[in-house]
Write an enzyme that holds these catalytic residues in place. Structure first.
Site, PDB file in Angstrom:
ATOM      1  CB  CYS A  97      -0.699  -0.174   1.612  1.00 55.84           C
ATOM      2  SG  CYS A  97      -1.968   1.622   1.325  1.00 55.84           S
ATOM      3  CB  CYS A 417       3.247  21.157   2.995  1.00 55.53           C
ATOM      4  SG  CYS A 417       2.430  22.109   1.409  1.00 55.53           S
TER       5      CYS A 417
END
Length: 460
Positions: A97, A417
């Site tokens: 994942c 970010c």
């Protein structure tokens, strides 16, 4: 992942010593130097190899899956000497994942690695060192992801529907039955959601679910390429009743979202209790994924800004007012600027709902193309809060660098970010504008991922 290997590449296995870790949580190593095939010159260092899943200090064996003239990418096949930072991942899907890339790293070490990544970016990109390193902001390592975009695929040969994140470096959807970064009540729905969607008539016409968890309600926005039938609605309603979630539908763009059942639209909001703020939002709005960390982030940012009661504060890239509204409880006036008129209108509505509209004002501007002359027309502000997307705020940094001493704010707090664009913009402020990088530190908004959020403080 074996499917990422170049089929034309002959298998090659290297034994490597991992020297560091990069922003994608890949181990960084160098091969032993090899003479240049034409000149015979021996370089000081061999080719850089990025090893997925390897940690600094480890001796590993890795299979090369991608070979370029200046670097190679390899998959970890064996750890010959293990780092003390390595732990057993909690999730059985780790490595397949793509939702997490650092579950194999001890959580406190993850924060230290991100702090190092920030400092390396500031130095290598901007030739800067903060005068002070701020203590990291960290919180719960599990169950924190209150916003997520889950992909949906109907795969007949796998026996039905897959719901989850994409596989690592792939367009395939991971075959997930558990997830430990989603809130537990949402993670528990991964398998029931698969069963629900498999029973719908539009199971192959629903590519995505947008998750939004608020203080009281959980909403899942279903991207539907065809309208659900009456039988589909009955199944969806039964799922809502059984699991305490609400479905919204999105037939086209983000503005097309609407409650599946208008009688139970739900109420999405989060709280900033330190400031007495209740922040409503829509399911497809940008909000911070980690509500606990966001509370600490807002408190830290306002403290670092050192707002005084008579100050005029400028909040740039203000969004829904995540910083604007708390700042308005401390300052005389706060002016928020955002690129979207829709967001500006929503921020004003949020200010009105919290009874602080008189201390706030908002405007829509393209901050990616702002000039010094335009900034000068805004008037003098005592403090700036800057919270841009990943692209950073280069035009704004150039405009601030060119302001005269009397026009400059007393302090800028920059929330980032992307450490690379933060470092680039910081270099403009410091080297071109004569600002001082007073402090910087990381915010672990996304535990177990390689995302590095950070904050920096600048003074003239």
């Amino acid at each position: 992942m074996r499917r990422n290997r170049n089929p034309n590449l002959q298998p090659r296995f290297d034994e490597l010593t991992i020297e560091s870790i990069d922003l994608e949580a890949q181990g960084v190593a160098h091969r032993a130097p090899e003479p240049h095939p034409e000149t015979g010159v021996l370089p000081e260092k061999g080719k850089v190899v990025f090893v997925r899943g390897a940690l600094p200090g480890e001796r590993v064996r890795a299979e090369v899956v991608r070979e370029k003239p200046s670097f190679a990418v390899a998959e970890l096949t064996e750890v010959l000497h293990e780092s003390p930072l390595r732990v057993t991942p909690r999730c059985k899907h780790f490595g397949t994942c793509g939702g997490c890339s650092m579950q194999h790293v001890e959580p406190l070490a993850q924060v230290a690695i991100k702090q190092r990544a920030l400092e390396d970016c500031l130095w290598h990109v901007g030739k800067l060192k903060p005068a002070q390193v701020l203590p990291p902001i960290a919180g719960p390592a599990w169950g924190y992801r209150y916003r997520a975009r889950l992909s949906v695929r109907y795969v007949e040969k796998k026996g039905g529907v897959l719901v989850g994140f994409h596989e690592r470096a792939s367009s395939y959807v991971a075959d997930m039955t558990e997830c430990h970064i989603l809130p537990p009540h949402v993670a528990a729905l991964l398998v029931p959601l698969r069963e629900l969607i498999a029973g719908l008539s539009i199971r192959d016409r629903m590519p995505q679910i947008e998750l939004a968890v608020g203080q009281s309600d959980t909403i899942m926005v279903l991207r539907v390429l065809e309208a659900p039938t009456a039988a589909d609605h009955a199944r969806l309603a039964a799922f809502e009743d059984a699991h305490g979630v609400l479905f919204w539908l999105q037939p086209k763009g983000p503005d097309s979202i609407h409650p599946r059942d208008p009688a139970r639209a739900g109420d999405l909001h989060y709280l900033l209790p330190e400031f007495g703020i209740r922040m409503p939002f829509k399911a497809t709005d940008f909000t911070q994924v980690n509500h606990q960390i966001n509370r600490v982030l807002v408190d830290r940012a306002t403290r670092l800004l050192d707002v005084q009661r008579n100050d005029r504060v400028l909040d740039l890239f203000c969004g829904l007012g995540n910083f604007t509204l708390p700042l308005a409880t401390l300052a005389a006036q706060v002016h928020g600027i955002e690129g979207s008129q829709t967001l500006v209108d929503r921020a004003l509505a949020n200010a009105q709902a919290n009874g602080i509209a008189a201390k706030t004002s908002f405007a829509a501007r393209n901050l990616f193309e702002v000039t010094t002359e335009e900034v000068q027309t805004w008037g003098k502000f005592d403090r700036w809060l800057v919270d841009p997307p990943r692209e950073g705020a280069l035009a704004l940094a150039r405009a601030a660098a060119a302001l005269s001493p009397v026009e400059r704010p007393q302090r800028i707090v920059y929330v980032s970010c992307n450490p690379a664009t933060l470092a680039r913009d910081a270099a403009v402020l410091v080297h071109e504008g004569g600002w001082r990088l007073k402090s910087a530190g990381v915010i672990n908004m996304f535990p177990h991922t390689s995302h590095v959020e950070s904050m920096a403080v600048f003074e003239p």
